[in-house]
Design a protein around this motif. Sequence first.
Motif, PDB file in Angstrom:
ATOM      1  N   ASP A  54      -6.312  -3.387  14.653  1.00 30.89           N
ATOM      2  CA  ASP A  54      -4.934  -3.737  14.629  1.00 30.89           C
ATOM      3  C   ASP A  54      -4.099  -2.602  14.772  1.00 30.89           C
ATOM      4  OD1 ASP A  54      -2.031  -4.803  13.676  1.00 30.89           O
ATOM      5  OD2 ASP A  54      -3.503  -6.107  12.296  1.00 30.89           O
ATOM      6  N   ALA A  55      -2.774  -2.045  15.902  1.00 32.55           N
ATOM      7  CA  ALA A  55      -2.097  -1.006  15.537  1.00 32.55           C
ATOM      8  C   ALA A  55      -1.990  -1.364  14.106  1.00 32.55           C
ATOM      9  CB  ALA A  55      -1.413  -0.989  16.831  1.00 32.55           C
ATOM     10  N   PHE A  56      -0.749  -2.215  14.123  1.00 38.46           N
ATOM     11  CA  PHE A  56      -0.088  -2.173  12.930  1.00 38.46           C
ATOM     12  C   PHE A  56      -0.726  -1.092  11.747  1.00 38.46           C
ATOM     13  CE2 PHE A  56       2.948  -5.141  14.639  1.00 38.46           C
ATOM     14  CZ  PHE A  56       4.054  -5.154  14.865  1.00 38.46           C
ATOM     15  N   HIS A  61      -1.987   2.942   7.492  1.00 37.61           N
ATOM     16  CA  HIS A  61      -2.867   3.278   7.041  1.00 37.61           C
ATOM     17  C   HIS A  61      -2.820   4.978   7.975  1.00 37.61           C
ATOM     18  CE1 HIS A  61      -4.264   0.502   4.767  1.00 37.61           C
ATOM     19  NE2 HIS A  61      -4.158  -0.059   6.183  1.00 37.61           N
ATOM     20  N   LEU A  62      -2.730   5.682   8.556  1.00 35.77           N
ATOM     21  CA  LEU A  62      -2.239   6.887  10.010  1.00 35.77           C
ATOM     22  C   LEU A  62      -0.725   7.244   9.248  1.00 35.77           C
ATOM     23  CD1 LEU A  62      -5.209   6.251  11.737  1.00 35.77           C
ATOM     24  CD2 LEU A  62      -5.309   7.007   9.993  1.00 35.77           C
ATOM     25  N   GLN A  63      -0.226   6.767   9.193  1.00 36.18           N
ATOM     26  CA  GLN A  63       1.379   7.273   9.083  1.00 36.18           C
ATOM     27  C   GLN A  63       1.786   7.788  10.227  1.00 36.18           C
ATOM     28  OE1 GLN A  63       3.967   6.432   6.803  1.00 36.18           O
ATOM     29  NE2 GLN A  63       1.930   5.730   5.998  1.00 36.18           N
ATOM     30  N   LYS A  64       0.964   7.056  11.495  1.00 32.36           N
ATOM     31  CA  LYS A  64       1.748   7.685  12.931  1.00 32.36           C
ATOM     32  C   LYS A  64       1.894   6.432  13.459  1.00 32.36           C
ATOM     33  CE  LYS A  64       0.161  11.771  12.356  1.00 32.36           C
ATOM     34  NZ  LYS A  64       0.861  13.093  12.354  1.00 32.36           N
ATOM     35  N   THR A  65       2.619   6.659  14.845  1.00 33.25           N
ATOM     36  CA  THR A  65       3.149   5.346  14.976  1.00 33.25           C
ATOM     37  C   THR A  65       2.080   4.922  16.863  1.00 33.25           C
ATOM     38  OG1 THR A  65       4.181   6.644  17.451  1.00 33.25           O
ATOM     39  CG2 THR A  65       4.911   5.792  15.375  1.00 33.25           C
ATOM     40  N   THR A  66       1.051   3.758  16.291  1.00 38.64           N
ATOM     41  CA  THR A  66       0.423   3.427  17.191  1.00 38.64           C
ATOM     42  C   THR A  66       0.554   2.500  18.329  1.00 38.64           C
ATOM     43  OG1 THR A  66      -0.846   4.157  14.792  1.00 38.64           O
ATOM     44  CG2 THR A  66      -1.831   2.527  17.052  1.00 38.64           C
ATOM     45  N   TYR A  67       0.012   2.108  19.194  1.00 37.99           N
ATOM     46  CA  TYR A  67       0.408   1.291  20.368  1.00 37.99           C
ATOM     47  C   TYR A  67      -1.087   1.062  20.651  1.00 37.99           C
ATOM     48  CZ  TYR A  67       2.613  -1.668  23.141  1.00 37.99           C
ATOM     49  OH  TYR A  67       3.186  -3.141  24.111  1.00 37.99           O
ATOM     50  N   ASN A  68      -1.205  -0.130  21.106  1.00 33.48           N
ATOM     51  CA  ASN A  68      -2.617  -0.907  22.304  1.00 33.48           C
ATOM     52  C   ASN A  68      -2.681  -1.048  23.010  1.00 33.48           C
ATOM     53  OD1 ASN A  68      -5.221  -1.640  22.331  1.00 33.48           O
ATOM     54  ND2 ASN A  68      -5.157  -2.429  20.404  1.00 33.48           N
ATOM     55  N   ARG A 179     -10.342 -14.954  13.003  1.00 30.67           N
ATOM     56  CA  ARG A 179     -11.379 -13.099  13.071  1.00 30.67           C
ATOM     57  C   ARG A 179     -10.727 -13.397  11.842  1.00 30.67           C
ATOM     58  NH1 ARG A 179     -14.634 -11.776  17.104  1.00 30.67           N
ATOM     59  NH2 ARG A 179     -15.086 -10.130  15.600  1.00 30.67           N
ATOM     60  N   SER A 180     -11.416 -13.004  10.297  1.00 30.36           N
ATOM     61  CA  SER A 180     -10.759 -11.894   9.624  1.00 30.36           C
ATOM     62  C   SER A 180     -11.407 -11.037   9.255  1.00 30.36           C
ATOM     63  CB  SER A 180     -11.470 -13.084   8.445  1.00 30.36           C
ATOM     64  OG  SER A 180     -12.649 -13.021   8.176  1.00 30.36           O
ATOM     65  N   THR A 181     -12.184 -10.050  11.140  1.00 29.61           N
ATOM     66  CA  THR A 181     -12.685  -8.981  10.297  1.00 29.61           C
ATOM     67  C   THR A 181     -12.383  -8.344  11.442  1.00 29.61           C
ATOM     68  OG1 THR A 181     -14.865  -9.691  12.179  1.00 29.61           O
ATOM     69  CG2 THR A 181     -15.266 -10.111   9.386  1.00 29.61           C
ATOM     70  N   TYR A 182     -11.396  -7.461  11.226  1.00 27.90           N
ATOM     71  CA  TYR A 182     -11.512  -5.820  12.227  1.00 27.90           C
ATOM     72  C   TYR A 182     -11.117  -4.759  11.520  1.00 27.90           C
ATOM     73  CZ  TYR A 182      -8.467  -9.997  13.365  1.00 27.90           C
ATOM     74  OH  TYR A 182      -8.025 -11.903  14.262  1.00 27.90           O
ATOM     75  N   LEU A 183     -11.243  -3.823  12.182  1.00 27.48           N
ATOM     76  CA  LEU A 183     -11.082  -2.743  11.810  1.00 27.48           C
ATOM     77  C   LEU A 183     -10.190  -2.119  10.384  1.00 27.48           C
ATOM     78  CD1 LEU A 183     -12.145   0.309  12.550  1.00 27.48           C
ATOM     79  CD2 LEU A 183      -9.586   0.659  13.538  1.00 27.48           C
ATOM     80  N   THR A 184     -10.924  -2.159   9.442  1.00 26.66           N
ATOM     81  CA  THR A 184     -10.529  -1.599   8.055  1.00 26.66           C
ATOM     82  C   THR A 184     -10.310  -0.125   7.312  1.00 26.66           C
ATOM     83  OG1 THR A 184     -12.181  -2.567   6.841  1.00 26.66           O
ATOM     84  CG2 THR A 184     -11.117  -4.182   6.822  1.00 26.66           C
ATOM     85  N   ILE A 185      -9.011   0.243   7.428  1.00 21.18           N
ATOM     86  CA  ILE A 185      -9.144   1.915   7.023  1.00 21.18           C
ATOM     87  C   ILE A 185      -9.778   1.985   5.708  1.00 21.18           C
ATOM     88  CG2 ILE A 185      -8.098   3.955   7.054  1.00 21.18           C
ATOM     89  CD1 ILE A 185      -7.287   3.089   9.474  1.00 21.18           C
TER      90      ILE A 185
END
Length: 185
Positions: A54-56, A61-68, A179-185
């Motif tokens: 999830d790019a959002f 969390h990283l405070q960097k613009t992200t795009y998938n 799905r409820s399991t995505y990459l979590t930080i």
Amino acid sequence: MLLIAFFVFDKAAYFILSGYAKIQEDNRLELLLNGELQHDIIVLGSSRGASNIDAFQLEKHLQKTTYNLSYRGSDVRFQELIFRKYLEHHSAPEKVLLVVDNPYAILKESTLGMRYDRLYPLAHYNEVNSILIEKNQHSWVSSFLYFLRVHPNQLVFNKEKQKSKFPLNARGSQLLPDRSTYLTI
């Protein structure tokens, strides 16, 4: 008269190509080619990258613009092509996250490929047509004639946007709705 009719026929093919590009739900590649995807972090991969990153969430969390820019069913050759085109039209991102879902992303596998279906709708762009020529999907003559760039599936005259069962969010991720399991930080 024949020459004029041929000219009109060829220009009509251009409008078919550009019209087909407009009805695509996934316009990420066109945004990339137009230089509209400058981000700090780019995610590349196939289905796991598209569905599970999830790019959002990364951006938050990283405070960097992200795009998938992950494409389901794509192999590493297509992912490299996407990244090369990104670098041609944007400055280099700070980070690139390459999601490799299994060894078949690198090895030859029938379910993973070059994703020509994402390239055909953009064949009116000369640089995309050049890629299709290089990959033996179009004839070199298509450099001069638009009607040779039209793929048979583009001769659909229904101008409704095609809907995917995995819609893209504003950051290019195609998260699975159940799905409820995505990459979590």
